[in-house]
Design a protein around this motif. Structure first.
Motif, PDB file in Angstrom:
ATOM      1  N   ARG A 116       0.828  -1.199   0.000  1.00  0.00           N
ATOM      2  CA  ARG A 116       0.000   0.000   0.000  1.00  0.00           C
ATOM      3  C   ARG A 116       0.865   1.253   0.000  1.00  0.00           C
ATOM      4  O   ARG A 116       0.462   2.289  -0.491  1.00  0.00           O
ATOM      5  CB  ARG A 116      -0.928  -0.019   1.234  1.00  0.00           C
ATOM      6  CG  ARG A 116      -1.729   1.252   1.455  1.00  0.00           C
ATOM      7  CD  ARG A 116      -2.684   1.543   0.331  1.00  0.00           C
ATOM      8  NE  ARG A 116      -3.342   2.833   0.527  1.00  0.00           N
ATOM      9  CZ  ARG A 116      -3.553   3.712  -0.412  1.00  0.00           C
ATOM     10  NH1 ARG A 116      -3.162   3.476  -1.649  1.00  0.00           N
ATOM     11  NH2 ARG A 116      -4.171   4.850  -0.166  1.00  0.00           N
ATOM     12  N   ASN A 117       2.082   1.168   0.492  1.00  0.00           N
ATOM     13  CA  ASN A 117       2.991   2.311   0.562  1.00  0.00           C
ATOM     14  C   ASN A 117       3.972   2.214  -0.587  1.00  0.00           C
ATOM     15  O   ASN A 117       4.917   1.451  -0.543  1.00  0.00           O
ATOM     16  CB  ASN A 117       3.725   2.306   1.896  1.00  0.00           C
ATOM     17  CG  ASN A 117       4.323   3.654   2.220  1.00  0.00           C
ATOM     18  OD1 ASN A 117       4.384   4.518   1.366  1.00  0.00           O
ATOM     19  ND2 ASN A 117       4.759   3.813   3.447  1.00  0.00           N
ATOM     20  N   SER A 118       3.772   2.998  -1.643  1.00  0.00           N
ATOM     21  CA  SER A 118       4.452   2.776  -2.896  1.00  0.00           C
ATOM     22  C   SER A 118       5.836   3.404  -3.021  1.00  0.00           C
ATOM     23  O   SER A 118       6.842   2.779  -2.748  1.00  0.00           O
ATOM     24  CB  SER A 118       3.593   3.297  -4.048  1.00  0.00           C
ATOM     25  OG  SER A 118       2.913   2.268  -4.669  1.00  0.00           O
ATOM     26  N   ILE A 119       5.885   4.673  -3.440  1.00  0.00           N
ATOM     27  CA  ILE A 119       7.176   5.260  -3.783  1.00  0.00           C
ATOM     28  C   ILE A 119       7.714   6.182  -2.705  1.00  0.00           C
ATOM     29  O   ILE A 119       8.800   6.728  -2.834  1.00  0.00           O
ATOM     30  CB  ILE A 119       7.096   6.027  -5.118  1.00  0.00           C
ATOM     31  CG1 ILE A 119       6.076   7.170  -5.000  1.00  0.00           C
ATOM     32  CG2 ILE A 119       6.742   5.108  -6.251  1.00  0.00           C
ATOM     33  CD1 ILE A 119       6.043   8.051  -6.228  1.00  0.00           C
ATOM     34  N   SER A 120       6.955   6.400  -1.661  1.00  0.00           N
ATOM     35  CA  SER A 120       7.446   7.238  -0.569  1.00  0.00           C
ATOM     36  C   SER A 120       6.684   6.887   0.686  1.00  0.00           C
ATOM     37  O   SER A 120       5.917   5.949   0.723  1.00  0.00           O
ATOM     38  CB  SER A 120       7.242   8.723  -0.913  1.00  0.00           C
ATOM     39  OG  SER A 120       5.893   9.080  -0.725  1.00  0.00           O
ATOM     40  N   LYS A 121       6.882   7.646   1.731  1.00  0.00           N
ATOM     41  CA  LYS A 121       6.180   7.399   2.978  1.00  0.00           C
ATOM     42  C   LYS A 121       4.727   7.870   2.924  1.00  0.00           C
ATOM     43  O   LYS A 121       3.966   7.623   3.833  1.00  0.00           O
ATOM     44  CB  LYS A 121       6.911   8.106   4.130  1.00  0.00           C
ATOM     45  CG  LYS A 121       8.285   7.514   4.417  1.00  0.00           C
ATOM     46  CD  LYS A 121       8.936   8.207   5.594  1.00  0.00           C
ATOM     47  CE  LYS A 121      10.305   7.603   5.884  1.00  0.00           C
ATOM     48  NZ  LYS A 121      10.974   8.265   7.025  1.00  0.00           N
ATOM     49  N   THR A 122       4.368   8.570   1.847  1.00  0.00           N
ATOM     50  CA  THR A 122       3.005   9.066   1.711  1.00  0.00           C
ATOM     51  C   THR A 122       2.165   8.065   0.943  1.00  0.00           C
ATOM     52  O   THR A 122       2.437   7.790  -0.216  1.00  0.00           O
ATOM     53  CB  THR A 122       2.990  10.422   0.966  1.00  0.00           C
ATOM     54  OG1 THR A 122       3.830  11.331   1.671  1.00  0.00           O
ATOM     55  CG2 THR A 122       1.590  10.977   0.893  1.00  0.00           C
ATOM     56  N   LYS A 123       1.144   7.534   1.569  1.00  0.00           N
ATOM     57  CA  LYS A 123       0.335   6.493   0.941  1.00  0.00           C
ATOM     58  C   LYS A 123      -0.389   6.990  -0.307  1.00  0.00           C
ATOM     59  O   LYS A 123      -0.773   6.201  -1.159  1.00  0.00           O
ATOM     60  CB  LYS A 123      -0.674   5.943   1.952  1.00  0.00           C
ATOM     61  CG  LYS A 123      -0.022   5.170   3.084  1.00  0.00           C
ATOM     62  CD  LYS A 123      -1.063   4.621   4.039  1.00  0.00           C
ATOM     63  CE  LYS A 123      -0.390   3.832   5.164  1.00  0.00           C
ATOM     64  NZ  LYS A 123      -1.372   3.309   6.129  1.00  0.00           N
ATOM     65  N   GLN A 124      -0.617   8.320  -0.392  1.00  0.00           N
ATOM     66  CA  GLN A 124      -1.316   8.847  -1.547  1.00  0.00           C
ATOM     67  C   GLN A 124      -0.456   8.822  -2.807  1.00  0.00           C
ATOM     68  O   GLN A 124      -0.950   9.025  -3.899  1.00  0.00           O
ATOM     69  CB  GLN A 124      -1.784  10.286  -1.281  1.00  0.00           C
ATOM     70  CG  GLN A 124      -3.005  10.377  -0.371  1.00  0.00           C
ATOM     71  CD  GLN A 124      -2.667  10.151   1.089  1.00  0.00           C
ATOM     72  OE1 GLN A 124      -1.493  10.183   1.471  1.00  0.00           O
ATOM     73  NE2 GLN A 124      -3.663   9.923   1.914  1.00  0.00           N
ATOM     74  N   ASP A 125       0.841   8.607  -2.666  1.00  0.00           N
ATOM     75  CA  ASP A 125       1.721   8.546  -3.825  1.00  0.00           C
ATOM     76  C   ASP A 125       1.579   7.186  -4.486  1.00  0.00           C
ATOM     77  O   ASP A 125       2.235   6.231  -4.105  1.00  0.00           O
ATOM     78  CB  ASP A 125       3.181   8.775  -3.406  1.00  0.00           C
ATOM     79  CG  ASP A 125       3.427  10.208  -2.978  1.00  0.00           C
ATOM     80  OD1 ASP A 125       2.618  11.077  -3.344  1.00  0.00           O
ATOM     81  OD2 ASP A 125       4.415  10.453  -2.285  1.00  0.00           O
TER      82      ASP A 125
END
Length: 355
Positions: A192-201
């Motif tokens: 769920r946590n893709s390219i950074s620490k921000t889940k919206q990314d």
């Protein structure tokens, strides 16, 4: 092409979106995007407006009179960014003595450490139970994680908030590791946590769809919280200073599975017309984030609406009941009932809080 109005949801996307009024009608003007060649325009009298939700993911103009009319007719207006993450939602608040009473009771209860701890434990137990129920409904082998979630439920009554949050994070990592295994490798979804620490990314199509789904669900919860007079910014589980509308994100936890189920169904569809194709999404060159095309977002929102309206047996105060005392309730109605249960607990009408 307009969405099937039986789905009660409308996507407005791209450049030049507008919601205005003219001749006592609400005018919806769709925008242009990479995939749209011309504007789509619909107009309705307020009492015949066919949508419960408007999802706006574009740039344009919203008239104050149109927003006022939509709010008065209980239409949820949801604004997202181009990648499906929630920016804002517009809904009608309860303005009455009852609403004020509910809000003051909420503030009092959420300052009571004993009652707040009780609510925290109930919430996490309900979230784990919703995941257990969802995984149990699948054909995939989920026995190990189901057993683990059940064992975690047993220790919840002994934990403080700090330990509850830690337990939730641990369970979430394991849950999404299993969830990722349900998808074809071509989607490149592994967490769920893709390219950074921000889940919206969202750097993959699955995360992008989850963003859209969580945004719609969060906005629905916010609408019901405002409608009953509760303060969506004052919570009992998430830190008030760390989360947009923190009570909204408290109450979303036991219902996230609805979005996860819809994404699962779409990505694993056998029907060729429903399948996700490479042409349905592109990766944004600068940010590395995935941008979904309108056809895929519309298809997903339609399926999400279907899952929102699916019914199951549930205990409720009003409505027709079966011999076992339960009623057939739509999932989105259960969300609303749970928020009412929270309000009733706050004002002292109920001694227990159940989801």
């Amino acid at each position: 092409m307009a969405l099937d109005k039986n789905h009660r949801v409308k996507l407005l996307r791209g450049f030049g979106v507008s919601i205005t009024t003219k001749d006592n009608q609400i005018i919806l003007k769709n925008g242009k995007h990479f995939y749209e060649k011309e504007h789509e325009i619909e107009s309705y009298f307020p009492k015949k407006f066919p949508y419960d939700r408007l999802v706006i993911s574009g740039k344009g103009m919203l008239s104050t009179e149109a927003i006022k009319t939509l709010s008065e007719n209980n239409v949820n207006v949801i604004l997202t960014d181009s990648f499906g993450s929630l920016v804002s939602s517009i809904n009608f608040p309860m303005v009455s003595g009852i609403g004020s009473r509910n809000r003051m009771a909420q503030y009092d209860i959420f300052r009571d450490d004993t009652k707040t701890t009780y609510l925290q434990r109930q919430l996490l137990h309900s979230k784990f139970q919703s995941q257990i129920n969802f995984l149990s409904s699948l054909d995939n082998d989920c026995k190990k994680i189901i057993s683990h979630l059940k064992s975690l439920q047993k220790i919840i009554p002994n934990l403080t908030l700090r330990r509850l949050v830690s337990l939730e994070a641990q369970a979430s990592r394991e849950y999404f590791k299993l969830y990722a295994s349900f998808f074809d490798e071509k989607y490149q979804f592994d967490t769920r946590n893709s390219i950074s620490k921000t889940k919206q990314d969202a750097s993959d199509v699955i995360n992008a769809l989850l963003n859209y789904g969580y945004s719609v669900l969060a906005s629905e919860i916010s609408k019901h919280l405002n409608g009953i007079g509760l303060d969506p910014y004052y919570s009992f589980y998430h830190h008030n200073h760390e989360s947009f509308q923190s009570l909204t994100y408290d109450m979303i936890e036991p219902f996230r599975w609805l979005v996860e189920k819809t994404v699962y169904r779409l990505a694993n569809a056998k029907n060729h017309a429903l399948q996700i194709k490479k042409k349905h999404y592109i990766k944004h060159t600068k940010s590395g984030m995935v941008l979904l095309d309108t056809e895929l977002v519309k298809k997903f929102l339609e399926m999400l609406e279907v899952d929102f309206r699916k019914t199951r047996q549930y205990e409720r105060k009003n409505g027709m009941k079966k011999e076992n005392g339960l009623s057939n309730c739509a999932e989105i109605t259960i969300v609303k009932i749970s928020i009412q249960n929270l309000s009733d607990f706050c004002v002292g009408k109920k001694q227990e809080f159940k989801i």
